[in-house]
Design an enzyme around this catalytic site. Structure first.
Site, short mmCIF file in Angstrom:
data_model
loop_
_atom_site.label_atom_id
_atom_site.label_comp_id
_atom_site.label_asym_id
_atom_site.label_seq_id
_atom_site.Cartn_x
_atom_site.Cartn_y
_atom_site.Cartn_z
N HIS A 1 43.96 42.87 29.49
CA HIS A 1 43.27 42.05 30.49
C HIS A 1 44.32 41.31 31.31
O HIS A 1 45.25 40.75 30.75
CB HIS A 1 42.37 41.04 29.75
N CYS B 1 40.17 43.52 35.82
CA CYS B 1 39.31 42.34 35.98
C CYS B 1 39.48 41.84 37.41
O CYS B 1 40.47 41.19 37.76
CB CYS B 1 39.68 41.25 34.98
N HIS C 1 35.93 44.78 34.80
CA HIS C 1 35.15 43.54 34.86
C HIS C 1 34.83 43.28 36.32
O HIS C 1 35.75 43.12 37.13
CB HIS C 1 35.97 42.35 34.37
N ASP D 1 31.14 40.32 34.94
CA ASP D 1 31.92 39.25 34.38
C ASP D 1 31.41 37.94 34.97
O ASP D 1 31.21 37.82 36.17
CB ASP D 1 33.40 39.45 34.73
N HIS D 2 31.20 37.02 34.11
CA HIS D 2 30.72 35.67 34.45
C HIS D 2 29.56 35.73 35.45
O HIS D 2 29.39 36.70 36.16
CB HIS D 2 31.83 34.79 35.03
N TYR E 1 28.94 32.80 30.68
CA TYR E 1 28.16 33.90 30.09
C TYR E 1 26.68 33.58 29.96
O TYR E 1 26.04 33.87 28.94
CB TYR E 1 28.77 34.30 28.74
C1 DNO Z 1 36.95 35.36 29.86
C2 DNO Z 1 37.44 36.68 29.45
C3 DNO Z 1 38.74 36.67 28.67
C4 DNO Z 1 38.96 38.05 28.06
C5 DNO Z 1 40.20 38.14 27.22
C6 DNO Z 1 40.46 39.57 26.81
O1 DNO Z 1 35.87 35.25 30.33
O2 DNO Z 1 37.52 37.54 30.52
O3 DNO Z 1 38.69 35.70 27.67
O4 DNO Z 1 37.89 38.37 27.24
O5 DNO Z 1 41.31 37.66 27.89
O6 DNO Z 1 41.38 39.61 25.78
#
Ligand code: DNO
Length: 404
Positions: free
Chosen positions: A240, A278, A305, A348-349, A365
């Site tokens: 990530h 991401c 993501h 993501d989020h 989340y």
């Molecule tokens: C936060 C996430 C990170 C991710 C880690 C992967 O929302 O995107 O905490 O899960 O960095 O190891």
């Protein structure tokens, strides 16, 4: 892309039957109760896998199999911890779970200063304020030499903030930066720790003398050690990016930009050594253009993501709507759908909206905000699929107006 969702295990208020109602196909999860560094047993993995499958879903991605701090700073017990990591990987491989997300960020994973930043429309989102972060660094942590990392103007603004910040705001800043955002992702600091700042300072000490080169060397050491297991079981590791993608708190961060990503992919040039693309983390750095990066690294991207941000030139950023911002999600979808249509993707989020605030979800989340973003992204994916089907993908749309 495969529509996946980050689910925090059987205790998650958002249950698997709920996810099925809105079209989720794959689950992104981890054995959250196993302390960092311990082996994930075959029994525990297969039990969770069966539970997921009993709801007609598949366990698509592990996020995360955490890399212990000692592996990152090269502590005495790192070989033992890497052995444990390899056993966990082999056990996952034996169960057919082959996409593993992890990060190599020292001490602190993702960083936000405000978890409830009020937007003009009444929803809230996550926010990183450069000055409040500098305040945390200089005034709260009182890190030696911290001032050197900020401009004169930033330091002046930190001093102004000192005159008006309340005790409650300070507490909330600590909570946002090192407690609420960290506990559920890496376990370094947890909600019931009485003095999180002291724990954090102890962790920072472990990295004295570890610069970018040393951290890169330790990442290579780790990747070289685990690649044989990945080859044997067909496991794709996907790191990530650092969030935010710049240096913080005197700690080196090594997955921040095009050069960093090229470096680690080439240093261990094995297709199983790959990237979690991401879009939110990468776009939070004004030096990154997500479209350029996606085009360049699509082949080694094993997990995506989808999220977007609005960054300001002073180093602050907020999480924007998934339709807007520097993430350029529609272009990314065009690139990834073309490259590998089965690639797992998770929203993501999301913003907190409507009833989300009543449920105390992990920051970023929430249910309704993420579901809303998923609907927007599904719309984009449907359009892109249609474009591809009709072979109408216009290269100029994919590339935008810049040159690679
Ligand atoms: C936060 C996430 C990170 C991710 C880690 C992967 O929302 O995107 O905490 O899960 O960095 O190891």
């Amino acid at each position: 892309m495969e529509n996946t969702w980050r689910w925090f295990g059987k205790g998650d208020k958002i249950t698997l039957p709920m996810l099925r109602q809105f079209g989720v196909e794959g689950i992104v999860t981890a054995l959250h109760s196993i302390p960092n560094g311990e082996v994930w047993s075959l029994k525990d993995i297969s039990e969770l896998k069966q539970y997921i499958e009993s709801h007609k879903l598949r366990w698509s991605v592990v996020e995360s199999l955490p890399v212990s701090e000692s592996i990152k700073y090269g502590g005495e017990d790192r070989d033992q911890l890497i052995e444990n990591y390899k056993i966990s990987l082999a056990n996952l491989g034996k169960c057919g779970i082959k996409t593993i997300c992890y990060n190599f960020m020292p001490v602190i994973d993702w960083i936000r200063t405000d978890l409830n930043f009020l937007r003009e429309d009444g929803t809230t989102s996550l926010y990183f304020d450069r000055i409040r972060f500098a305040y945390f660094d200089i005034r709260i942590l009182q890190r030696v030499g911290a001032e050197k990392d900020y401009t004169d103007n930033e330091i002046k603004r930190v001093e102004e903030l000192e005159k008006r910040i309340t005790e409650e705001e300070k507490k909330s800043l600590i909570d946002s930066i090192i407690v609420k955002t960290q506990g559920f992702v890496n376990g370094n600091i947890n909600e019931n720790d009485i003095d999180p700042v002291s724990i954090f300072k102890e962790l920072l000490k472990k990295y004295e003398g570890i610069d970018r080169n040393k951290l890169r060397e330790n990442m290579c050491y780790f990747l070289n050690a685990i690649m044989p297991i990945c080859d044997e079981y067909g496991i794709n590791m996907c790191v990530h990016p650092d969030d935010p993608p710049f240096q913080v708190l005197g700690l080196p961060r090594i997955v921040t930009n095009e050069e960093d990503i090229s470096w680690f992919l080439n240093a261990v040039n094995n297709p199983h050594n790959g990237l979690t693309f991401c879009a939110g983390s990468l776009s939070a750095g004004v030096h990154n253009d997500t479209r350029v990066l996606a085009k360049k690294f699509a082949e080694r991207t094993h997990f995506v993501h989808l999220r977007s941000t609005e960054a300001t030139s002073d180093g602050s950023f907020t999480e924007s709507s998934h339709l807007e911002g520097r993430g350029h999600l529609i272009d990314l979808i065009r690139i990834f759908e073309k490259q590998s249509p089965k690639l797992p993707m998770r929203i993501d989020h999301g913003r907190n909206m409507l009833d989300d605030d009543k449920n105390n979800y992990n920051p970023g989340y929430a249910l309704i905000g993420r579901m809303f973003a998923l609907a927007q992204v599904e719309g984009m994916i449907a359009v892109v699929k249609d474009e591809i089907k009709n072979m109408k993908v216009d290269e100029s749309k994919v590339h935008g107006t810049y040159t690679l």
